[in-house]
Scaffold this active site. Structure first.
Site, PDB file in Angstrom:
ATOM      1  N   CYS A 145       0.859  -1.178   0.000  1.00 16.90           N
ATOM      2  CA  CYS A 145       0.000   0.000   0.000  1.00 16.90           C
ATOM      3  C   CYS A 145       0.898   1.232   0.000  1.00 16.90           C
ATOM      4  O   CYS A 145       1.574   1.493   1.001  1.00 16.90           O
ATOM      5  CB  CYS A 145      -0.920   0.001   1.216  1.00 16.90           C
ATOM      6  SG  CYS A 145      -1.985   1.470   1.316  1.00 16.90           S
ATOM      7  N   CYS A 203     -12.931  17.629   8.441  1.00 18.98           N
ATOM      8  CA  CYS A 203     -12.699  16.632   7.389  1.00 18.98           C
ATOM      9  C   CYS A 203     -13.839  16.656   6.375  1.00 18.98           C
ATOM     10  O   CYS A 203     -13.942  15.760   5.544  1.00 18.98           O
ATOM     11  CB  CYS A 203     -12.550  15.237   7.991  1.00 18.98           C
ATOM     12  SG  CYS A 203     -13.996  14.692   8.935  1.00 18.98           S
TER      13      CYS A 203
END
Length: 412
Positions: free
Chosen positions: A144, A370
């Site tokens: 990843c 966010c």
């Protein structure tokens, strides 16, 4: 249909405008010509006939299938500009015009938190991965590029830990893995409980696998199964124990950028309120310049914050309270003496708490978010109360995704 992509929408899909309405095409860029079958306004597998000069080679072998990095094919400059544009657009919908700075970039390989799904294949092998794009299907991952390499190196050991939690056919374990100062902290959710939950034998199997992997702590839905070392994190001058399942910013570099701006904005204030404080991400850095009133709904988070107070010297006084700020927002009386307020709420924003700010003596408010949409909604409340949104800084905490974080500074 053959279509020209005009823009990238808020969820990261390319959009072509047609007489019949917009058509969304994943993994495409503005200026590209694409061809494919359109069903219900989506071209799910577009063939790219004309490639944008901003298209770059993706770095992940799982790109295109894994749902985690939908914008990995976009060159850094226009990609970061697009994130800034998402913030500008959200503010414009609330009739807010202010300076929006360039997006703060974060490097690959820095994310310290991952949610890894575990499944057992027909051949008996246990694999870890992420959900495919717009699907429940699991994409097995071997690497990843956004993750801390220490997390990636632990994938084989984590698969052995996950195997113990696949006892019941209806269990769909998710390993919430955090790299702490003391090593791996794992909290496992998604275990079928109606049949009695995980058996004692499987719990012991999980504990053995965790010990072999030198895991600091293993928990199941917040209940500790094994702890070799208390996982801790560093917030400013303080070292804080991390509660099981506790909130933590995903990328230290992004956290540092947001903290730096918050502390700079409140300098000169004698007392600051840190609302939705968690375990003290902003509390402890703020306490280097002012006394702090900290509040959060998580009792475990507040308890951890209080433990962290004794780990550092040279800070101003900190008062911490466990309180649900959605049901019982702090009133102007509660915020008496606070000359600045910092808030970092969940995605839903903090509309009720924001409404209380009007009648306080605070002259500075720092909003960390966010979700640009709910930030803009709450910003409108503050502006109507006499504040001016001085500046907004987008932060690319979730690299190559459509998500964008931000820090906004208000003054009156």
């Amino acid at each position: 249909m053959t279509l020209k992509i005009a823009r990238v929408a808020g969820q990261g899909d390319g959009v072509a405008e047609t007489p019949g309405g917009p058509v969304f095409a994943p993994l495409t860029l503005p200026g590209e010509t694409v061809r494919g079958v359109v069903i219900d306004g989506r071209m799910e597998a577009p063939e790219i006939l004309e490639v944008s000069p901003d298209r770059i080679a993706p770095v992940s072998p799982h790109y295109g299938d894994c749902g985690g990095c939908s914008l990995q094919h976009w060159a850094s400059g226009p990609y970061l500009d697009w994130k800034r544009d998402q913030v500008v657009g959200a503010l414009a919908r609330q009739r807010i015009d202010t300076e929006v700075e360039a997006t703060v970039a974060v490097p690959p390989g820095t994310r310290r938190r991952l949610a890894l799904h575990a499944r057992r294949l027909k051949d008996g092998r246990v694999v870890l991965g992420f959900k495919a794009r717009k699907s429940w299907r699991l994409v097995e991952v071997s690497t990843c590029p956004v993750a801390d390499p220490r997390l990636v190196a632990a994938f084989p050991a984590l698969a052995k830990v996950a195997a113990a939690f696949l006892e019941h056919p209806k269990s769909a374990p998710t390993l919430h893995v955090t790299w702490s100062l003391d090593g791996l902290d794992i909290d496992v959710t998604g275990i079928e409980r109606k049949s009695g939950g995980l058996s004692a034998d499987r719990q012991m199997q999980a504990i053995r696998a965790a010990r072999e992997a030198d895991v600091a702590r293993l928990s199941m839905a917040g209940e500790t199964l094994m702890m070799a070392r208390q996982p801790r994190v560093q917030f400013g001058p303080a070292t804080v124990p991390l509660p099981t399942g506790g909130f933590l910013q995903a990328v230290p570099e992004a956290e540092a950028a947001m903290v730096e701006r918050a502390v700079a904005a409140v300098k000169g204030a004698r007392k600051v309120a840190d609302l939705f404080c968690g375990t003290g991400t902003f509390t402890f850095p703020l306490a280097t310049v002012a006394s702090v009133l900290a509040a959060d709904a998580s009792a475990a988070g507040i308890a951890a914050l209080k433990q962290g107070i004794g780990s550092a010297r040279g800070m101003k006084p900190i008062t911490a309270e466990a309180r649900d700020l959605f049901r019982r927002p702090l009133s102007p009386y509660d915020l008496k003496g606070c000359e600045a307020i910092v808030f970092d709420p969940p995605r839903a924003g903090a509309i009720d708490q924001t409404a209380q700010v009007k009648d306080t003596k605070a002259s500075v408010v720092v909003g960390v978010s966010c979700n640009p949409q709910t930030f803009a909604r709450d910003a409108r409340v503050l502006i109507d109360a006499g504040f001016r949104l001085e500046t907004v800084t987008p932060v690319d905490q979730f690299l190559w995704s459509a998500h964008v974080e931000l820090v906004g500074v208000f003054r009156r």
